[in-house]
Design a protein around this motif. Structure first.
Motif, PDB file in Angstrom:
ATOM      1  N   VAL A 196      17.558 -14.601  13.328  1.00 46.75           N
ATOM      2  CA  VAL A 196      18.266 -15.690  13.995  1.00 46.75           C
ATOM      3  C   VAL A 196      17.363 -16.185  15.108  1.00 46.75           C
ATOM      4  N   ILE A 197      17.004 -17.460  15.037  1.00 43.20           N
ATOM      5  CA  ILE A 197      16.105 -18.013  16.052  1.00 43.20           C
ATOM      6  C   ILE A 197      16.926 -18.574  17.203  1.00 43.20           C
ATOM      7  N   LEU A 198      16.690 -18.043  18.389  1.00 45.36           N
ATOM      8  CA  LEU A 198      17.404 -18.563  19.555  1.00 45.36           C
ATOM      9  C   LEU A 198      16.548 -19.665  20.187  1.00 45.36           C
ATOM     10  N   PRO A 199      17.084 -20.878  20.223  1.00 45.18           N
ATOM     11  CA  PRO A 199      16.296 -22.013  20.728  1.00 45.18           C
ATOM     12  C   PRO A 199      16.395 -22.154  22.241  1.00 45.18           C
ATOM     13  N   VAL A 200      15.489 -22.911  22.835  1.00 51.05           N
ATOM     14  CA  VAL A 200      15.696 -23.287  24.239  1.00 51.05           C
ATOM     15  C   VAL A 200      16.886 -24.242  24.254  1.00 51.05           C
ATOM     16  N   PRO A 201      17.621 -24.289  25.374  1.00 50.67           N
ATOM     17  CA  PRO A 201      18.869 -25.065  25.375  1.00 50.67           C
ATOM     18  C   PRO A 201      18.647 -26.511  24.948  1.00 50.67           C
ATOM     19  N   GLY A 202      19.537 -27.002  24.087  1.00 48.33           N
ATOM     20  CA  GLY A 202      19.410 -28.347  23.554  1.00 48.33           C
ATOM     21  C   GLY A 202      19.609 -29.398  24.628  1.00 48.33           C
ATOM     22  N   SER A 203      20.709 -29.329  25.349  1.00 46.10           N
ATOM     23  CA  SER A 203      20.990 -30.389  26.314  1.00 46.10           C
ATOM     24  C   SER A 203      20.775 -29.888  27.729  1.00 46.10           C
ATOM     25  N   ILE A 204      20.520 -30.843  28.611  1.00 44.73           N
ATOM     26  CA  ILE A 204      20.312 -30.491  30.017  1.00 44.73           C
ATOM     27  C   ILE A 204      21.598 -29.911  30.604  1.00 44.73           C
ATOM     28  N   LYS A 205      22.721 -30.388  30.097  1.00 50.32           N
ATOM     29  CA  LYS A 205      24.014 -29.908  30.589  1.00 50.32           C
ATOM     30  C   LYS A 205      24.156 -28.399  30.335  1.00 50.32           C
ATOM     31  N   GLU A 206      23.813 -27.990  29.112  1.00 48.51           N
ATOM     32  CA  GLU A 206      23.881 -26.563  28.770  1.00 48.51           C
ATOM     33  C   GLU A 206      22.957 -25.738  29.659  1.00 48.51           C
ATOM     34  N   GLU A 207      21.762 -26.272  29.837  1.00 44.92           N
ATOM     35  CA  GLU A 207      20.767 -25.521  30.597  1.00 44.92           C
ATOM     36  C   GLU A 207      21.208 -25.342  32.050  1.00 44.92           C
ATOM     37  N   ILE A 208      21.802 -26.402  32.603  1.00 46.49           N
ATOM     38  CA  ILE A 208      22.310 -26.303  33.975  1.00 46.49           C
ATOM     39  C   ILE A 208      23.420 -25.260  34.051  1.00 46.49           C
ATOM     40  N   GLU A 209      24.273 -25.247  33.036  1.00 43.76           N
ATOM     41  CA  GLU A 209      25.382 -24.287  33.042  1.00 43.76           C
ATOM     42  C   GLU A 209      24.874 -22.837  32.999  1.00 43.76           C
ATOM     43  N   ILE A 210      23.846 -22.611  32.168  1.00 40.56           N
ATOM     44  CA  ILE A 210      23.273 -21.263  32.058  1.00 40.56           C
ATOM     45  C   ILE A 210      22.788 -20.791  33.423  1.00 40.56           C
ATOM     46  N   VAL A 211      22.017 -21.660  34.082  1.00 39.87           N
ATOM     47  CA  VAL A 211      21.444 -21.282  35.373  1.00 39.87           C
ATOM     48  C   VAL A 211      22.553 -21.129  36.415  1.00 39.87           C
ATOM     49  N   GLN A 212      23.479 -22.094  36.403  1.00 41.35           N
ATOM     50  CA  GLN A 212      24.583 -22.074  37.369  1.00 41.35           C
ATOM     51  C   GLN A 212      25.383 -20.768  37.302  1.00 41.35           C
ATOM     52  N   ARG A 213      25.659 -20.318  36.094  1.00 42.48           N
ATOM     53  CA  ARG A 213      26.458 -19.098  35.938  1.00 42.48           C
ATOM     54  C   ARG A 213      25.772 -17.878  36.532  1.00 42.48           C
ATOM     55  N   ARG A 214      24.485 -17.742  36.222  1.00 44.45           N
ATOM     56  CA  ARG A 214      23.774 -16.572  36.734  1.00 44.45           C
ATOM     57  C   ARG A 214      23.595 -16.653  38.246  1.00 44.45           C
ATOM     58  N   VAL A 215      23.322 -17.874  38.731  1.00 45.28           N
ATOM     59  CA  VAL A 215      23.115 -18.030  40.168  1.00 45.28           C
ATOM     60  C   VAL A 215      24.407 -17.744  40.927  1.00 45.28           C
ATOM     61  N   SER A 216      25.543 -18.224  40.398  1.00 42.18           N
ATOM     62  CA  SER A 216      26.757 -17.980  41.189  1.00 42.18           C
ATOM     63  C   SER A 216      27.140 -16.501  41.177  1.00 42.18           C
ATOM     64  N   SER A 217      26.805 -15.769  40.104  1.00 42.90           N
ATOM     65  CA  SER A 217      27.136 -14.336  40.177  1.00 42.90           C
ATOM     66  C   SER A 217      26.255 -13.652  41.221  1.00 42.90           C
ATOM     67  N   MET A 218      25.047 -14.190  41.429  1.00 39.34           N
ATOM     68  CA  MET A 218      24.193 -13.617  42.462  1.00 39.34           C
ATOM     69  C   MET A 218      24.660 -13.991  43.875  1.00 39.34           C
ATOM     70  N   THR A 219      24.978 -15.276  44.067  1.00 34.29           N
ATOM     71  CA  THR A 219      25.361 -15.688  45.412  1.00 34.29           C
ATOM     72  C   THR A 219      26.678 -15.035  45.850  1.00 34.29           C
ATOM     73  N   GLN A 220      27.556 -14.811  44.862  1.00 35.44           N
ATOM     74  CA  GLN A 220      28.808 -14.116  45.207  1.00 35.44           C
ATOM     75  C   GLN A 220      28.517 -12.725  45.761  1.00 35.44           C
ATOM     76  N   LYS A 221      27.548 -12.066  45.137  1.00 35.56           N
ATOM     77  CA  LYS A 221      27.192 -10.714  45.541  1.00 35.56           C
ATOM     78  C   LYS A 221      26.749 -10.658  46.996  1.00 35.56           C
ATOM     79  N   ILE A 222      25.930 -11.654  47.402  1.00 30.11           N
ATOM     80  CA  ILE A 222      25.452 -11.606  48.782  1.00 30.11           C
ATOM     81  C   ILE A 222      26.362 -12.399  49.722  1.00 30.11           C
TER      82      ILE A 222
END
Ligand SMILES: Nc1ncnc2c1ncn2[C@@H]1O[C@H](COP(=O)(O)OP(=O)(O)OP(=O)(O)O)[C@@H](O)[C@H]1O
Ligand SMILES: [Mg+2]
Length: 357
Positions: free
Chosen positions: A219-245
């Motif tokens: 199964v080939i995992l592609p780089v995110p197709g749309s900019i919207k998806e890519e922003i969501e990916i980053v946003q999710r990980r970043v908010s779990s980090m900022t919540q921690k601190i």
């Protein structure tokens, strides 16, 4: 007490998994699976389990996850393949956690990975004292998974030498692991399977033999197709980090900027499709965007006033883009002058980059 730096997925998402198991009680499941394939899909793509909200782990095409999950219910193993930073390891971990409740049976592939790491080794003290006995065998994570009927993971399969990779052949086709010294064979219990990951950008990888390739569904995992998806990916990980601190700000604007810059450089074209760009040598995947944000936020938190400003962001960003100090610096300077400079709301970032390069 200090928390673990990184707990495995089944610990981190324990509540979600428990809620899913509860809701899924009466659904048919492949033998030894903790969840039905449909519930595994919900765990990966997000949704609801009763009242409990299940957060999406993989952001992208649902179809790919369906194929991955279905593969694991067959007698073929799963190979997650793609450029670095496209969530191969992340998906492998979550799949193992959801299916077997344990994502930690893992063999890390390196140029030095030996057959013992895939099959079994020996406890030499015991071997010398008593000769080959059951107690002297040190099972690999794969052998343990065979005995228990769970998922084992092989990270970076193609970094392992081709001859050693082939130690997987009997395991995958016969579902058996012979131990000639003890004149016995370990046979895999139902539910056993392997998820391997490999990336196609690394130098010095070893091609898989075609015999081994045939035992995997890729199964080939592609780089995110749309900019919207890519922003969501980053946003999710970043908010779990900022919540921690304990930071409240969501950094939406900065994430949008970083993701736009990375996509444009990666594609060699501006978002509006009008300007062609040179492409830098490193990969600029969501994983790099996440670490740029992490680094910027950490600098702002410890050395600044918790406001993520252009200086913090630009130094992290340049570090990610300029991997080759000569060529990449030229590429990025050109991008700064032709693209960044022209965008009015990027003025601060442009100036900060200019001061550093
Ligand atoms: N489509 C996606 N959905 C959700 N998260 C993603 C996605 N793509 C990337 N990520 C994030 O990127 C991070 C890096 O992914 P990961 O380490 O799994 O990459 P990888 O494909 O294994 O890379 P490598 O080839 O370098 O090992 C993950 O923590 C994950 O959160
Ligand atoms: Mg990986």
């Amino acid at each position: 007490m200090a928390e673990l730096l990184k707990a495995p997925a089944e610990v981190q998402f324990k509540e979600e998994l428990e809620a899913l198991i509860k809701e899924d009680k009466n659904n048919p499941k492949p033998i030894n699976w903790k969840l039905s394939p449909r519930a595994v899909l919900t765990y990966l793509m997000g949704g609801k389990a009763g009242k409990k909200e299940i957060t999406p782990k993989y952001i992208g095409q649902k179809r790919l996850m369906e194929i991955a999950i279905a593969t694991l219910a067959t007698d073929r193993a799963l190979l997650l393949y793609g450029v670095p930073g496209t969530a191969k390891s992340w998906v492998a971990e979550h799949l193992a956690a959801a299916i077997s409740g344990d994502s930690t049976r893992i063999v890390q592939g390196t140029a030095g990975t030996s057959e013992e790491a895939i099959r079994y080794g020996w406890n030499y003290a015991s071997l010398l004292a008593k000769g080959p006995t059951d107690e002297a065998v040190v099972p690999s994570p794969i052998m343990r998974a065979m005995e228990l009927g769970t998922i084992a993971r092989v990270e970076e399969l193609t970094r392992i030498g081709a001859d050693v990779q082939d130690a997987l052949l009997t395991i995958l086709s016969e579902k058996a692991l012979p131990i000639p010294e003890l004149n016995k064979t370990i046979r895999a219990v139902e539910g056993f399977n392997i998820i391997a990951t490999a990336n196609n950008r690394d130098k010095g990888v070893n091609e898989m033999s075609s015999a081994l390739k045939r035992r995997f569904n890729t199964v080939i995992l592609p780089v995110p197709g749309s900019i919207k998806e890519e922003i969501e990916i980053v946003q999710r990980r970043v908010s779990s980090m900022t919540q921690k601190i304990g930071m409240k700000e969501s950094h939406t604007k900065q994430i949008e900027t970083i993701v736009t810059i990375f996509r444009e450089l990666r594609n060699g074209l501006t978002q509006d499709g009008k300007t062609k760009l040179k492409v830098p040598s490193g990969t600029l995947s969501p994983a790099e965007a996440i670490s740029v944000m992490y680094q910027g936020i950490t600098m702002a938190h410890w050395f600044g006033d918790d406001e993520l400003n252009a200086e913090d962001l630009s130094s992290a960003m340049i570090g990610a883009i300029v991997k080759d100090p000569v060529q990449d610096a030229v590429v990025f300077k050109e991008y700064m002058e032709t693209v960044m400079k022209e965008r009015s709301d990027w003025k601060d970032l442009y100036r900060a980059c200019k001061n550093q390069l």
